[in-house]
Write an enzyme that holds these catalytic residues in place. Structure first.
Site, mmCIF file in Angstrom:
data_model
loop_
_atom_site.group_PDB
_atom_site.id
_atom_site.type_symbol
_atom_site.label_atom_id
_atom_site.label_comp_id
_atom_site.label_asym_id
_atom_site.label_seq_id
_atom_site.Cartn_x
_atom_site.Cartn_y
_atom_site.Cartn_z
ATOM 1 N N GLU A 1 1.641 -0.270 -5.167
ATOM 2 C CA GLU A 1 0.978 1.024 -5.190
ATOM 3 C C GLU A 1 1.726 1.692 -5.388
ATOM 4 O O GLU A 1 2.047 2.737 -3.846
ATOM 5 C CB GLU A 1 -0.005 0.348 -4.618
ATOM 6 C CG GLU A 1 -1.223 1.929 -4.867
ATOM 7 C CD GLU A 1 -2.666 1.813 -3.652
ATOM 8 O OE1 GLU A 1 -2.904 2.916 -3.520
ATOM 9 O OE2 GLU A 1 -1.583 2.348 -2.457
ATOM 10 N N ASP B 1 1.210 -1.208 0.335
ATOM 11 C CA ASP B 1 -0.246 -0.169 0.023
ATOM 12 C C ASP B 1 1.022 1.271 -0.199
ATOM 13 O O ASP B 1 1.791 1.464 0.739
ATOM 14 C CB ASP B 1 -0.944 -0.218 1.388
ATOM 15 C CG ASP B 1 -2.270 1.715 1.404
ATOM 16 O OD1 ASP B 1 -2.302 1.207 0.198
ATOM 17 O OD2 ASP B 1 -1.545 2.155 2.599
#
Length: 546
Positions: free
Chosen positions: A264, A206
């Site tokens: 990401e 993330d």
């Protein structure tokens, strides 16, 4: 590329993203759980995916849908236990489906054991140094250190009881960690080992570009931040973050087969290859199709640039049309007002708020099917978000009192947030929960399902050869013949057409224009919609085997 090995499965994989709280509820509490995933492995097998990526299932207060994590090495009790995780993993592995889990390293939750300790220890303490604390501005320190804004709206700083401020690039319940600390780095290495030792095959990282920060005074103001790029920004995409991932790569490569990872990282395209290199995470998300308009030139540019970037990094590209953070692509392609298709975190400006902005569902569905077949035919890997195989639209009309996304609340409702793409899935056509929960459930689904969900259920679509589910199943079955190489040849075509050829002579043609066009010579094996008088009509993709 060299002959693909078992360790390279991720290079061409179709990865299915499960948002666990909204996938399937096995115990009737209105919240999806790990047993719900295990119980529906047959759906994933029939769909034909290669891997499942699980969004966070860890203990959390849900200030940000589970991305505020209390304990990185446990399962939220409402979602199950570690034994349930092991059983789910075993069931997926029994069918050759890999397991990828979310790792959220930029911040913890404010309930993580470190943060209360930091508050209790006070200024200048070792515990507080694990996070990013600063004194405020003004004569009494009552103004935040900078005017920076959180991604969810409002200030990126929150003041604590003793007067200091801490940084949170997202919600206040998500304090940012200080990645200059060795113990922070060791904590996450331990976490990665914990899950890899349990059989996890890979990790989705993330906001991989935000970890390492340089908050040397004086800090720039918000306007100045926009001018800082290529490693000069105080907290975005700093070069030193690659030192973290080089250490992670050493850990991943110590396993046989090596564990994969995908970043990401919302960074400029020319910076993406750094995260995708074999010395770093190995793969990075390409989100360019999330913002590309439905136009042949835009799609060709995105495809060309990202295949070049993949070659530069030695990785493969990833292709994404929907995920848990953005409006579902059938809705995006059906927006009829002049709002364009920006896709900031979970909203199109004024969509669902301004009644003049409507969705042409027939147009959106037709373009979504065409986009899906074009995307799945491209070299590299594809990430599919739960429910997109059903052709689900965004649920825009969730009552304010039932919304959960902090974006909605921190912007006073001006941004709807991401709840609309996170509504629990319809498995059957019957209310009240469309099979998401057992018939005797003690609670309704945690987000309300609209009445029209029954028409998009797995039960209904599985028996319909013309359904979105049948299209995805056919495409994923046929796609395996398209992934024997990573090359792509552009064929000459009209200005409103994209026509590519893959290894083995497969032709893929998408008609973006208003007029029908001829089908390439060969056997038509799949179309996103019916041909018209033997030609490819508007907003349609065809796969042809020469």
């Amino acid at each position: 590329m060299a002959q693909e090995t078992a360790a390279d499965w991720w290079r061409t994989a179709v990865v299915y993203q499960v948002y666990p709280r909204s996938f399937a509820d096995s115990d009737g509490n209105g919240i999806g759980d790990l047993e719900g995933v295990r119980a529906h492995v047959d759906h994933l097998v029939a769909l034909g995916v290669d891997a499942v990526w699980l969004s966070p299932f860890y203990p959390s207060a849900l200030a940000d849908g589970g991305y505020d994590i209390d304990d990185y090495r446990d399962v939220a009790p409402e979602l199950g236990t570690l034994a349930d995780f092991d059983a789910m993993t075993e069931a997926l592995h029994a069918h050759g489906i890999k397991v990828v889990v979310d790792i959220v390293p930029n911040h913890t939750s404010d309930r993580h054991r470190w943060f209360p300790a930091a508050l209790a220890a006070g200024r200048g303490s070792d515990e507080r140094d694990r996070y990013v604390f600063r004194e405020g501005k003004g004569p009494d320190g009552t103004e935040p250190p900078t005017d920076w804004e959180s991604d969810f709206g409002g200030s990126a700083w929150t003041r604590v009881e003793d007067g200091q401020w801490y940084l949170h690039l997202f919600a206040p319940e998500q304090p940012d960690l200080n990645w200059d600390r060795r113990d922070v780095r060791e904590e996450f290495l331990t976490t990665l080992r914990f899950w890899a030792d349990r059989g996890v095959d890979g990790f989705r990282v993330d906001v991989a570009n935000l970890l390492v920060k340089d908050l040397t005074e004086p800090l720039p103001d918000r306007a100045a931040l926009r001018t800082l790029t290529d490693g000069n920004h105080p907290y975005e995409d700093r070069d030193a973050v690659q030192e973290v991932y080089a250490e992670w790569r050493t850990l991943f490569d110590s396993y046989d087969p090596p564990r994969m990872a995908v970043a990401e990282a919302w960074v400029p395209a020319h910076r993406r290859a750094r995260y995708a290199s074999p010395q770093s995470l190995g793969q990075a998300f390409n989100f360019d199709l999330l913002t590309a308009p439905w136009a042949p030139g835009a799609w060709r540019d995105v495809i060309t640039e990202n295949l070049d970037l993949a070659a530069e990094s030695g990785s493969t590209s990833t292709w994404v049309l929907s995920n848990h953070d953005v409006i579902r692509h059938p809705t995006r392609y059906g927006i009829t007002a002049a709002a364009g298709q920006p896709n900031e975190i979970g909203y199109i400006p004024a969509f669902g708020v301004d009644p003049s902005i409507t969705v042409d569902e027939e147009l959106g569905a037709r373009r979504a099917r065409a986009a899906t077949l074009l995307m799945l035919a491209l070299p590299g890997s594809a990430y599919v978000y739960q429910g997109e195989e059903l052709g689900l639209f965004e649920v825009a009309d969730i009552p304010a009192e039932q919304r959960q996304d902090p974006t909605f609340f921190r912007t006073g409702g001006q941004r709807l947030g991401r709840d609309g793409c996170r509504v629990p899935l319809p498995w059957t056509s019957e209310p009240p929960s469309f099979g998401f929960s057992p018939a005797d459930a003690s609670a309704p689904p945690h987000l309300p399902q609209p009445a029209w969900f029954g028409g998009f259920s797995v039960e209904r679509e599985a028996g319909d050869d013309a359904s979105s589910l049948s299209l995805y199943r056919a495409a994923l079955r046929l796609r395996r013949a398209l992934t024997q190489g990573e090359g792509l040849i552009w064929e000459a075509s009209g200005p409103e057409v994209l026509h590519v050829v893959r290894v083995g002579g497969w032709h893929v043609l998408t008609n973006f224009g208003d007029e029908p066009v001829d089908v390439p010579s060969g056997e038509v094996v799949l179309t996103s919609g019916p041909l018209v008088d033997g030609q490819v009509p508007t907003d349609t993709t065809v796969w042809v085997r020469a």
